[in-house]
Design an enzyme around this catalytic site. Sequence first.
Site, mmCIF file in Angstrom:
data_model
loop_
_atom_site.group_PDB
_atom_site.id
_atom_site.type_symbol
_atom_site.label_atom_id
_atom_site.label_comp_id
_atom_site.label_asym_id
_atom_site.label_seq_id
_atom_site.Cartn_x
_atom_site.Cartn_y
_atom_site.Cartn_z
ATOM 1 N N ILE A 145 11.486 0.279 -9.862
ATOM 2 C CA ILE A 145 11.333 1.535 -10.622
ATOM 3 C C ILE A 145 12.679 2.165 -10.957
ATOM 4 O O ILE A 145 12.787 2.891 -11.952
ATOM 5 C CB ILE A 145 10.399 2.513 -9.879
ATOM 6 C CG1 ILE A 145 9.812 3.505 -10.866
ATOM 7 C CG2 ILE A 145 11.107 3.199 -8.721
ATOM 8 C CD1 ILE A 145 8.594 4.222 -10.371
ATOM 9 N N ASN A 200 8.766 12.311 0.951
ATOM 10 C CA ASN A 200 8.094 12.953 2.096
ATOM 11 C C ASN A 200 8.253 14.460 1.947
ATOM 12 O O ASN A 200 8.979 14.926 1.066
ATOM 13 C CB ASN A 200 8.662 12.438 3.422
ATOM 14 C CG ASN A 200 10.159 12.680 3.534
ATOM 15 O OD1 ASN A 200 10.616 13.818 3.524
ATOM 16 N ND2 ASN A 200 10.926 11.596 3.575
ATOM 17 N N VAL A 219 10.840 3.171 -1.579
ATOM 18 C CA VAL A 219 11.212 3.506 -2.949
ATOM 19 C C VAL A 219 12.078 4.777 -2.983
ATOM 20 O O VAL A 219 12.975 4.911 -3.821
ATOM 21 C CB VAL A 219 9.943 3.596 -3.845
ATOM 22 C CG1 VAL A 219 9.090 4.788 -3.533
ATOM 23 C CG2 VAL A 219 10.315 3.552 -5.304
ATOM 24 N N ASP A 220 11.841 5.681 -2.053
ATOM 25 C CA ASP A 220 12.633 6.919 -1.935
ATOM 26 C C ASP A 220 14.105 6.576 -1.704
ATOM 27 O O ASP A 220 15.005 7.072 -2.416
ATOM 28 C CB ASP A 220 12.059 7.726 -0.753
ATOM 29 C CG ASP A 220 12.528 9.163 -0.720
ATOM 30 O OD1 ASP A 220 13.259 9.581 -1.640
ATOM 31 O OD2 ASP A 220 12.158 9.880 0.236
ATOM 32 N N SER A 273 2.091 5.888 -1.457
ATOM 33 C CA SER A 273 1.439 5.839 -0.122
ATOM 34 C C SER A 273 1.106 4.450 0.410
ATOM 35 O O SER A 273 0.640 4.336 1.548
ATOM 36 C CB SER A 273 0.148 6.684 -0.076
ATOM 37 O OG SER A 273 0.435 8.049 0.105
ATOM 38 N N THR A 274 1.306 3.386 -0.384
ATOM 39 C CA THR A 274 0.839 2.069 0.086
ATOM 40 C C THR A 274 1.923 1.273 0.825
ATOM 41 O O THR A 274 1.716 0.109 1.147
ATOM 42 C CB THR A 274 0.284 1.208 -1.071
ATOM 43 O OG1 THR A 274 1.336 0.889 -1.988
ATOM 44 C CG2 THR A 274 -0.830 1.924 -1.792
ATOM 45 N N TYR A 328 3.435 4.710 4.376
ATOM 46 C CA TYR A 328 2.313 5.614 4.660
ATOM 47 C C TYR A 328 0.972 4.893 4.869
ATOM 48 O O TYR A 328 -0.033 5.524 5.185
ATOM 49 C CB TYR A 328 2.200 6.691 3.587
ATOM 50 C CG TYR A 328 3.201 7.816 3.761
ATOM 51 C CD1 TYR A 328 4.109 7.828 4.831
ATOM 52 C CD2 TYR A 328 3.252 8.889 2.875
ATOM 53 C CE1 TYR A 328 5.026 8.857 4.998
ATOM 54 C CE2 TYR A 328 4.162 9.926 3.038
ATOM 55 C CZ TYR A 328 5.046 9.906 4.098
ATOM 56 O OH TYR A 328 5.943 10.938 4.259
HETATM 57 N N1 AR6 Z 1 10.500 0.037 -7.087
HETATM 58 C C1 AR6 Z 1 9.149 0.098 -7.098
HETATM 59 N N2 AR6 Z 1 8.406 0.091 -5.969
HETATM 60 C C2 AR6 Z 1 9.069 0.028 -4.784
HETATM 61 C C3 AR6 Z 1 10.474 -0.028 -4.693
HETATM 62 C C4 AR6 Z 1 11.208 -0.015 -5.919
HETATM 63 N N3 AR6 Z 1 12.547 -0.054 -5.946
HETATM 64 N N4 AR6 Z 1 10.812 -0.099 -3.368
HETATM 65 C C5 AR6 Z 1 9.653 -0.098 -2.672
HETATM 66 N N5 AR6 Z 1 8.605 -0.029 -3.512
HETATM 67 P P1 AR6 Z 1 6.993 3.405 0.215
HETATM 68 P P2 AR6 Z 1 4.997 5.531 0.823
HETATM 69 C C6 AR6 Z 1 7.162 -0.023 -3.229
HETATM 70 O O1 AR6 Z 1 7.035 3.031 1.658
HETATM 71 O O2 AR6 Z 1 4.052 4.540 1.398
HETATM 72 C C7 AR6 Z 1 9.762 6.892 2.510
HETATM 73 O O3 AR6 Z 1 10.544 6.767 3.663
HETATM 74 C C8 AR6 Z 1 6.680 -0.496 -1.884
HETATM 75 O O4 AR6 Z 1 6.685 -1.933 -1.841
HETATM 76 O O5 AR6 Z 1 8.279 3.519 -0.525
HETATM 77 O O6 AR6 Z 1 4.476 6.585 -0.118
HETATM 78 C C9 AR6 Z 1 9.529 8.339 2.098
HETATM 79 O O7 AR6 Z 1 10.646 9.140 2.385
HETATM 80 C C10 AR6 Z 1 5.266 0.060 -1.872
HETATM 81 O O8 AR6 Z 1 4.405 -0.780 -2.644
HETATM 82 O O9 AR6 Z 1 6.236 4.857 0.016
HETATM 83 C C11 AR6 Z 1 8.339 8.713 2.926
HETATM 84 O O10 AR6 Z 1 8.719 9.087 4.234
HETATM 85 C C12 AR6 Z 1 5.421 1.388 -2.629
HETATM 86 O O11 AR6 Z 1 6.696 1.316 -3.279
HETATM 87 C C13 AR6 Z 1 7.529 7.430 2.979
HETATM 88 O O12 AR6 Z 1 8.464 6.376 2.789
HETATM 89 C C14 AR6 Z 1 5.394 2.629 -1.740
HETATM 90 O O13 AR6 Z 1 6.026 2.360 -0.513
HETATM 91 C C15 AR6 Z 1 6.524 7.368 1.862
HETATM 92 O O14 AR6 Z 1 5.706 6.224 2.046
#
Ligand code: AR6
Length: 177
Positions: free
Chosen positions: A17, A30, A39-40, A123-124, A127
């Site tokens: 992204i 978060n 992703v954050d 969230s996937t 979270y």
């Molecule tokens: N581009 C697109 N998708 C991505 C990327 C990227 N560069 N990197 C990871 N993903 P997550 P959550 C996907 O854990 O579950 C953080 O620490 C990843 O494979 O990023 O909402 C925040 O600060 C997955 O499919 O977000 C919060 O504390 C999706 O993005 C917590 O994680 C979401 O995974 C939020 O958890």
Amino acid sequence: MKKKIADSFLELVQGDITQQDTDAIVNAANTSLLGGGGVDGAIHRAGGPQILEECRNLGGCKTGDAKITTAGNMKAQFVIHTVGPVYHGGTANEAALLASCYRRSLEIAVENHVKTVAFPSISTGVYGYPVNEAAPIALRTVHSFLLENSLITLVRFVLFDQRTFQAYADALNAIDG
Ligand code: AR6
């Protein structure tokens, strides 16, 4: 994979992204809005320290809500930070909170004259929301928003891995055929 919805498009791609050229990208943040992993972490690394500086002035964000900053060094102009629910088995209002993330992000996009938006799968990851449950909620919420609002011309889901992409592709095929 691309579907026309009223005058807009809903598109699914596999990718990163942080590389998107949409007007806005959405961050799965978060409640502190002060950074994290997944992703954050990738968005803050790619955008540079300016995003965190702006986030410090936002006073955090409630689960299911969203807030906006600029996008620093990335191609996009804005980052819309939303906070997805932590998955606790599905009985803690997770579905409504997840739908709210997508709706609030798009409302804030419209308020800021953003026409094209890229979402990750909120969230996937950390979270723990099962992607097979999250994908239909994400797509149905965006689909209804696009039917009712003509200002957004493109919503692109940028799915990081093949398994997540496939879950969204299956859910999109199930929406209206
Ligand atoms: N581009 C697109 N998708 C991505 C990327 C990227 N560069 N990197 C990871 N993903 P997550 P959550 C996907 O854990 O579950 C953080 O620490 C990843 O494979 O990023 O909402 C925040 O600060 C997955 O499919 O977000 C919060 O504390 C999706 O993005 C917590 O994680 C979401 O995974 C939020 O958890």
